[in-house]
Design a protein around this motif. Structure first.
Motif, PDB file in Angstrom:
ATOM      1  N   VAL A 262       1.062  -1.401  -0.007  1.00 47.74           N
ATOM      2  CA  VAL A 262      -0.106   0.160   0.122  1.00 47.74           C
ATOM      3  C   VAL A 262       0.905   1.221   0.064  1.00 47.74           C
ATOM      4  O   VAL A 262       1.729   1.348   0.754  1.00 47.74           O
ATOM      5  CB  VAL A 262      -0.886  -0.078   1.142  1.00 47.74           C
ATOM      6  N   GLN A 263       0.720   2.117  -0.907  1.00 50.21           N
ATOM      7  CA  GLN A 263       1.431   3.520  -1.173  1.00 50.21           C
ATOM      8  C   GLN A 263       0.428   4.316  -1.061  1.00 50.21           C
ATOM      9  O   GLN A 263      -0.472   4.720  -1.883  1.00 50.21           O
ATOM     10  CB  GLN A 263       2.146   3.516  -2.336  1.00 50.21           C
ATOM     11  N   ALA A 264       0.641   4.981   0.293  1.00 47.47           N
ATOM     12  CA  ALA A 264      -0.552   5.840   0.495  1.00 47.47           C
ATOM     13  C   ALA A 264      -0.172   6.797   1.655  1.00 47.47           C
ATOM     14  O   ALA A 264       0.867   6.539   2.132  1.00 47.47           O
ATOM     15  CB  ALA A 264      -1.751   5.185   0.984  1.00 47.47           C
ATOM     16  N   ALA A 265      -0.853   8.071   1.976  1.00 48.28           N
ATOM     17  CA  ALA A 265      -0.568   8.797   3.071  1.00 48.28           C
ATOM     18  C   ALA A 265      -1.656   8.491   4.379  1.00 48.28           C
ATOM     19  O   ALA A 265      -2.688   8.013   4.083  1.00 48.28           O
ATOM     20  CB  ALA A 265      -0.773  10.169   2.752  1.00 48.28           C
ATOM     21  N   PRO A 266      -0.863   8.663   5.472  1.00 44.87           N
ATOM     22  CA  PRO A 266      -1.910   8.654   6.805  1.00 44.87           C
ATOM     23  C   PRO A 266      -2.687  10.003   6.636  1.00 44.87           C
ATOM     24  O   PRO A 266      -2.494  10.735   5.739  1.00 44.87           O
ATOM     25  CB  PRO A 266      -1.081   8.478   7.894  1.00 44.87           C
ATOM     26  N   VAL A 267      -3.578  10.137   7.426  1.00 41.43           N
ATOM     27  CA  VAL A 267      -4.027  11.269   8.021  1.00 41.43           C
ATOM     28  C   VAL A 267      -3.106  11.695   9.032  1.00 41.43           C
ATOM     29  O   VAL A 267      -3.150  11.426  10.241  1.00 41.43           O
ATOM     30  CB  VAL A 267      -5.606  11.246   8.847  1.00 41.43           C
ATOM     31  N   LEU A 268      -2.095  12.389   8.654  1.00 40.64           N
ATOM     32  CA  LEU A 268      -0.972  13.000   9.425  1.00 40.64           C
ATOM     33  C   LEU A 268      -1.329  13.433  10.828  1.00 40.64           C
ATOM     34  O   LEU A 268      -2.261  14.377  10.840  1.00 40.64           O
ATOM     35  CB  LEU A 268      -0.063  14.231   8.403  1.00 40.64           C
ATOM     36  N   PHE A 269      -0.625  12.868  11.663  1.00 41.32           N
ATOM     37  CA  PHE A 269      -0.667  13.365  13.267  1.00 41.32           C
ATOM     38  C   PHE A 269      -2.212  12.898  13.691  1.00 41.32           C
ATOM     39  O   PHE A 269      -2.682  13.428  14.350  1.00 41.32           O
ATOM     40  CB  PHE A 269      -0.469  14.698  13.535  1.00 41.32           C
ATOM     41  N   ASP A 270      -3.076  12.042  13.066  1.00 40.98           N
ATOM     42  CA  ASP A 270      -4.113  11.612  13.674  1.00 40.98           C
ATOM     43  C   ASP A 270      -4.138  10.115  13.422  1.00 40.98           C
ATOM     44  O   ASP A 270      -4.647   9.676  12.386  1.00 40.98           O
ATOM     45  CB  ASP A 270      -5.149  12.253  12.483  1.00 40.98           C
ATOM     46  N   ARG A 271      -4.204   9.520  14.674  1.00 38.99           N
ATOM     47  CA  ARG A 271      -4.172   7.965  14.886  1.00 38.99           C
ATOM     48  C   ARG A 271      -5.575   7.385  14.298  1.00 38.99           C
ATOM     49  O   ARG A 271      -5.576   6.670  13.483  1.00 38.99           O
ATOM     50  CB  ARG A 271      -4.018   7.637  16.057  1.00 38.99           C
ATOM     51  N   GLU A 272      -6.575   8.070  14.840  1.00 38.49           N
ATOM     52  CA  GLU A 272      -7.861   7.442  14.589  1.00 38.49           C
ATOM     53  C   GLU A 272      -8.352   7.563  13.045  1.00 38.49           C
ATOM     54  O   GLU A 272      -8.798   6.803  12.277  1.00 38.49           O
ATOM     55  CB  GLU A 272      -8.995   7.948  15.446  1.00 38.49           C
ATOM     56  N   GLY A 273      -7.944   8.953  12.519  1.00 38.43           N
ATOM     57  CA  GLY A 273      -8.312   8.963  11.282  1.00 38.43           C
ATOM     58  C   GLY A 273      -7.334   7.857  10.281  1.00 38.43           C
ATOM     59  O   GLY A 273      -7.906   7.636   9.245  1.00 38.43           O
ATOM     60  N   THR A 274      -6.021   7.836  10.568  1.00 37.20           N
ATOM     61  CA  THR A 274      -5.412   6.889  10.008  1.00 37.20           C
ATOM     62  C   THR A 274      -5.875   5.566  10.008  1.00 37.20           C
ATOM     63  O   THR A 274      -5.717   4.658   8.899  1.00 37.20           O
ATOM     64  CB  THR A 274      -3.630   6.920  10.524  1.00 37.20           C
ATOM     65  N   LEU A 275      -6.275   4.913  11.257  1.00 34.99           N
ATOM     66  CA  LEU A 275      -6.765   3.610  11.274  1.00 34.99           C
ATOM     67  C   LEU A 275      -8.156   3.377  10.230  1.00 34.99           C
ATOM     68  O   LEU A 275      -8.222   2.180   9.884  1.00 34.99           O
ATOM     69  CB  LEU A 275      -7.416   3.556  12.712  1.00 34.99           C
TER      70      LEU A 275
END
Length: 319
Positions: free
Chosen positions: A12-25
């Protein structure tokens, strides 16, 4: 291992929701669903995907001093990190279980006892949702040393699967010849290399590892742009004025035990790479080169690996 045996893997080549654990999950859940729908049984996410690889940020460090704004930014980073065990681990396990996949993902792990040290960690989950293993990065690189602690030999982990052994190292650990040798000596078949290195030269590194280790290599990086950084993070510490629009251009890739590229590299966009690994190729590749078998010379060279956990204090009850 049957020559006809195969497994489909996904990077998976993607971005997290930076500095946001729940959004990244939630992003992890979405991308894992896509990978599973594509038939993948093994899914890899990049280094430091939760909550972010903080590219371009200095956290207020100057030799001899720190800034209050930098401390506050690091506090935010710390508070969005992952504790083991904890709710984020349960969530990741449920994602792996829901889709029946082996899930490997890079996270920033917070020391559960002191809550004051972070580790760059690779987690392995089984299709039943269990956390099977973790690996803490042994040597953070450059300015990473200012914000992450060092792992020890107790987390040089491998995971047994129906498709062979999973294992690997994080980013520039893969430049450490002895660390690579330790992983080869553990019999790694599918070598995971989550990274933040988006240079063209990284492609040579993962192809070399595949050829040297006679293993499949899954290289995985993020695609991140400047406008993905939260405004409140940039209020604490602005990116350099010359920061490019694309902060990390990716370069994820899947490589065979002969060093041949099977998928990718993927540049300048988010995306999912998949490949069907012919597991019989592992045996065929080791006919003429087995780095810790017939091509080793233990009478000349010997590597000793200390896999003991190294706690800061050992308490004993006086009898």
């Amino acid at each position: 291992m049957s020559q006809s045996q195969q497994v489909r893997v996904a990077v998976v080549q993607a971005a997290p929701v930076l500095f946001d654990r729940e959004g990244t999950l939630e992003r992890v859940a979405s991308w894992t669903a896509r990978a599973a729908q594509a038939g993948a049984r093994i899914v890899l996410f990049p280094e430091a995907f939760i909550p972010a690889y903080p590219r371009g940020l200095g956290f207020g460090f100057i030799v001899g001093s720190r800034t209050e704004a930098g401390r506050r930014l690091w506090q935010r980073y710390n508070e969005q990190s992952v504790e083991i065990p904890g709710p984020a681990i349960e969530h990741l396990g449920s994602i792996a279980r829901q889709h029946g996949v082996f899930l490997a993902i890079g996270v920033i792990e917070r020391d559960r006892l002191t809550r004051g040290t972070l580790y760059c960690t690779l987690l392995y989950f089984g299709p039943d949702g269990a956390l099977l293993a973790k690996h803490r990065k042994l040597k953070p690189t450059g300015s990473e040393r200012l914000i992450w602690g060092e792992g020890d030999g107790s987390t040089l982990s491998t995971v047994e699967t129906p498709f062979g052994r999973l294992g690997g190292l994080i980013c520039w650990e893969n430049y450490m010849p002895l660390a690579r040798t330790a992983m080869y000596a553990k019999g790694v078949d599918i070598y995971l290399a989550p990274t933040a290195d988006n240079r063209d030269t990284w492609q040579a590194t993962v192809r070399h590892i595949a050829s040297e280790g006679r293993c499949f290599v899954l290289g995985c990086n993020q695609f991140v742009t400047r406008d993905m950084y939260p405004e409140e993070v940039l209020r604490e510490e602005a990116l350099p004025a010359d920061a490019p629009r694309i902060m990390s251009r990716g370069g994820s890739v899947i490589v065979s035990p002969f060093g041949e590229v099977l998928a990718g590299p993927l540049w300048d966009e988010e995306g999912l790479l998949t490949a069907d690994l012919d597991l019989g190729m592992l045996t065929r590749a080791r006919l003429d080169f087995d780095p810790c078998g017939h091509y080793a010379r233990p009478d000349v060279f010997r590597l000793e690996v200390d896999e003991r956990e190294r706690p800061v204090a050992a308490f004993r009850i006086q009898g």
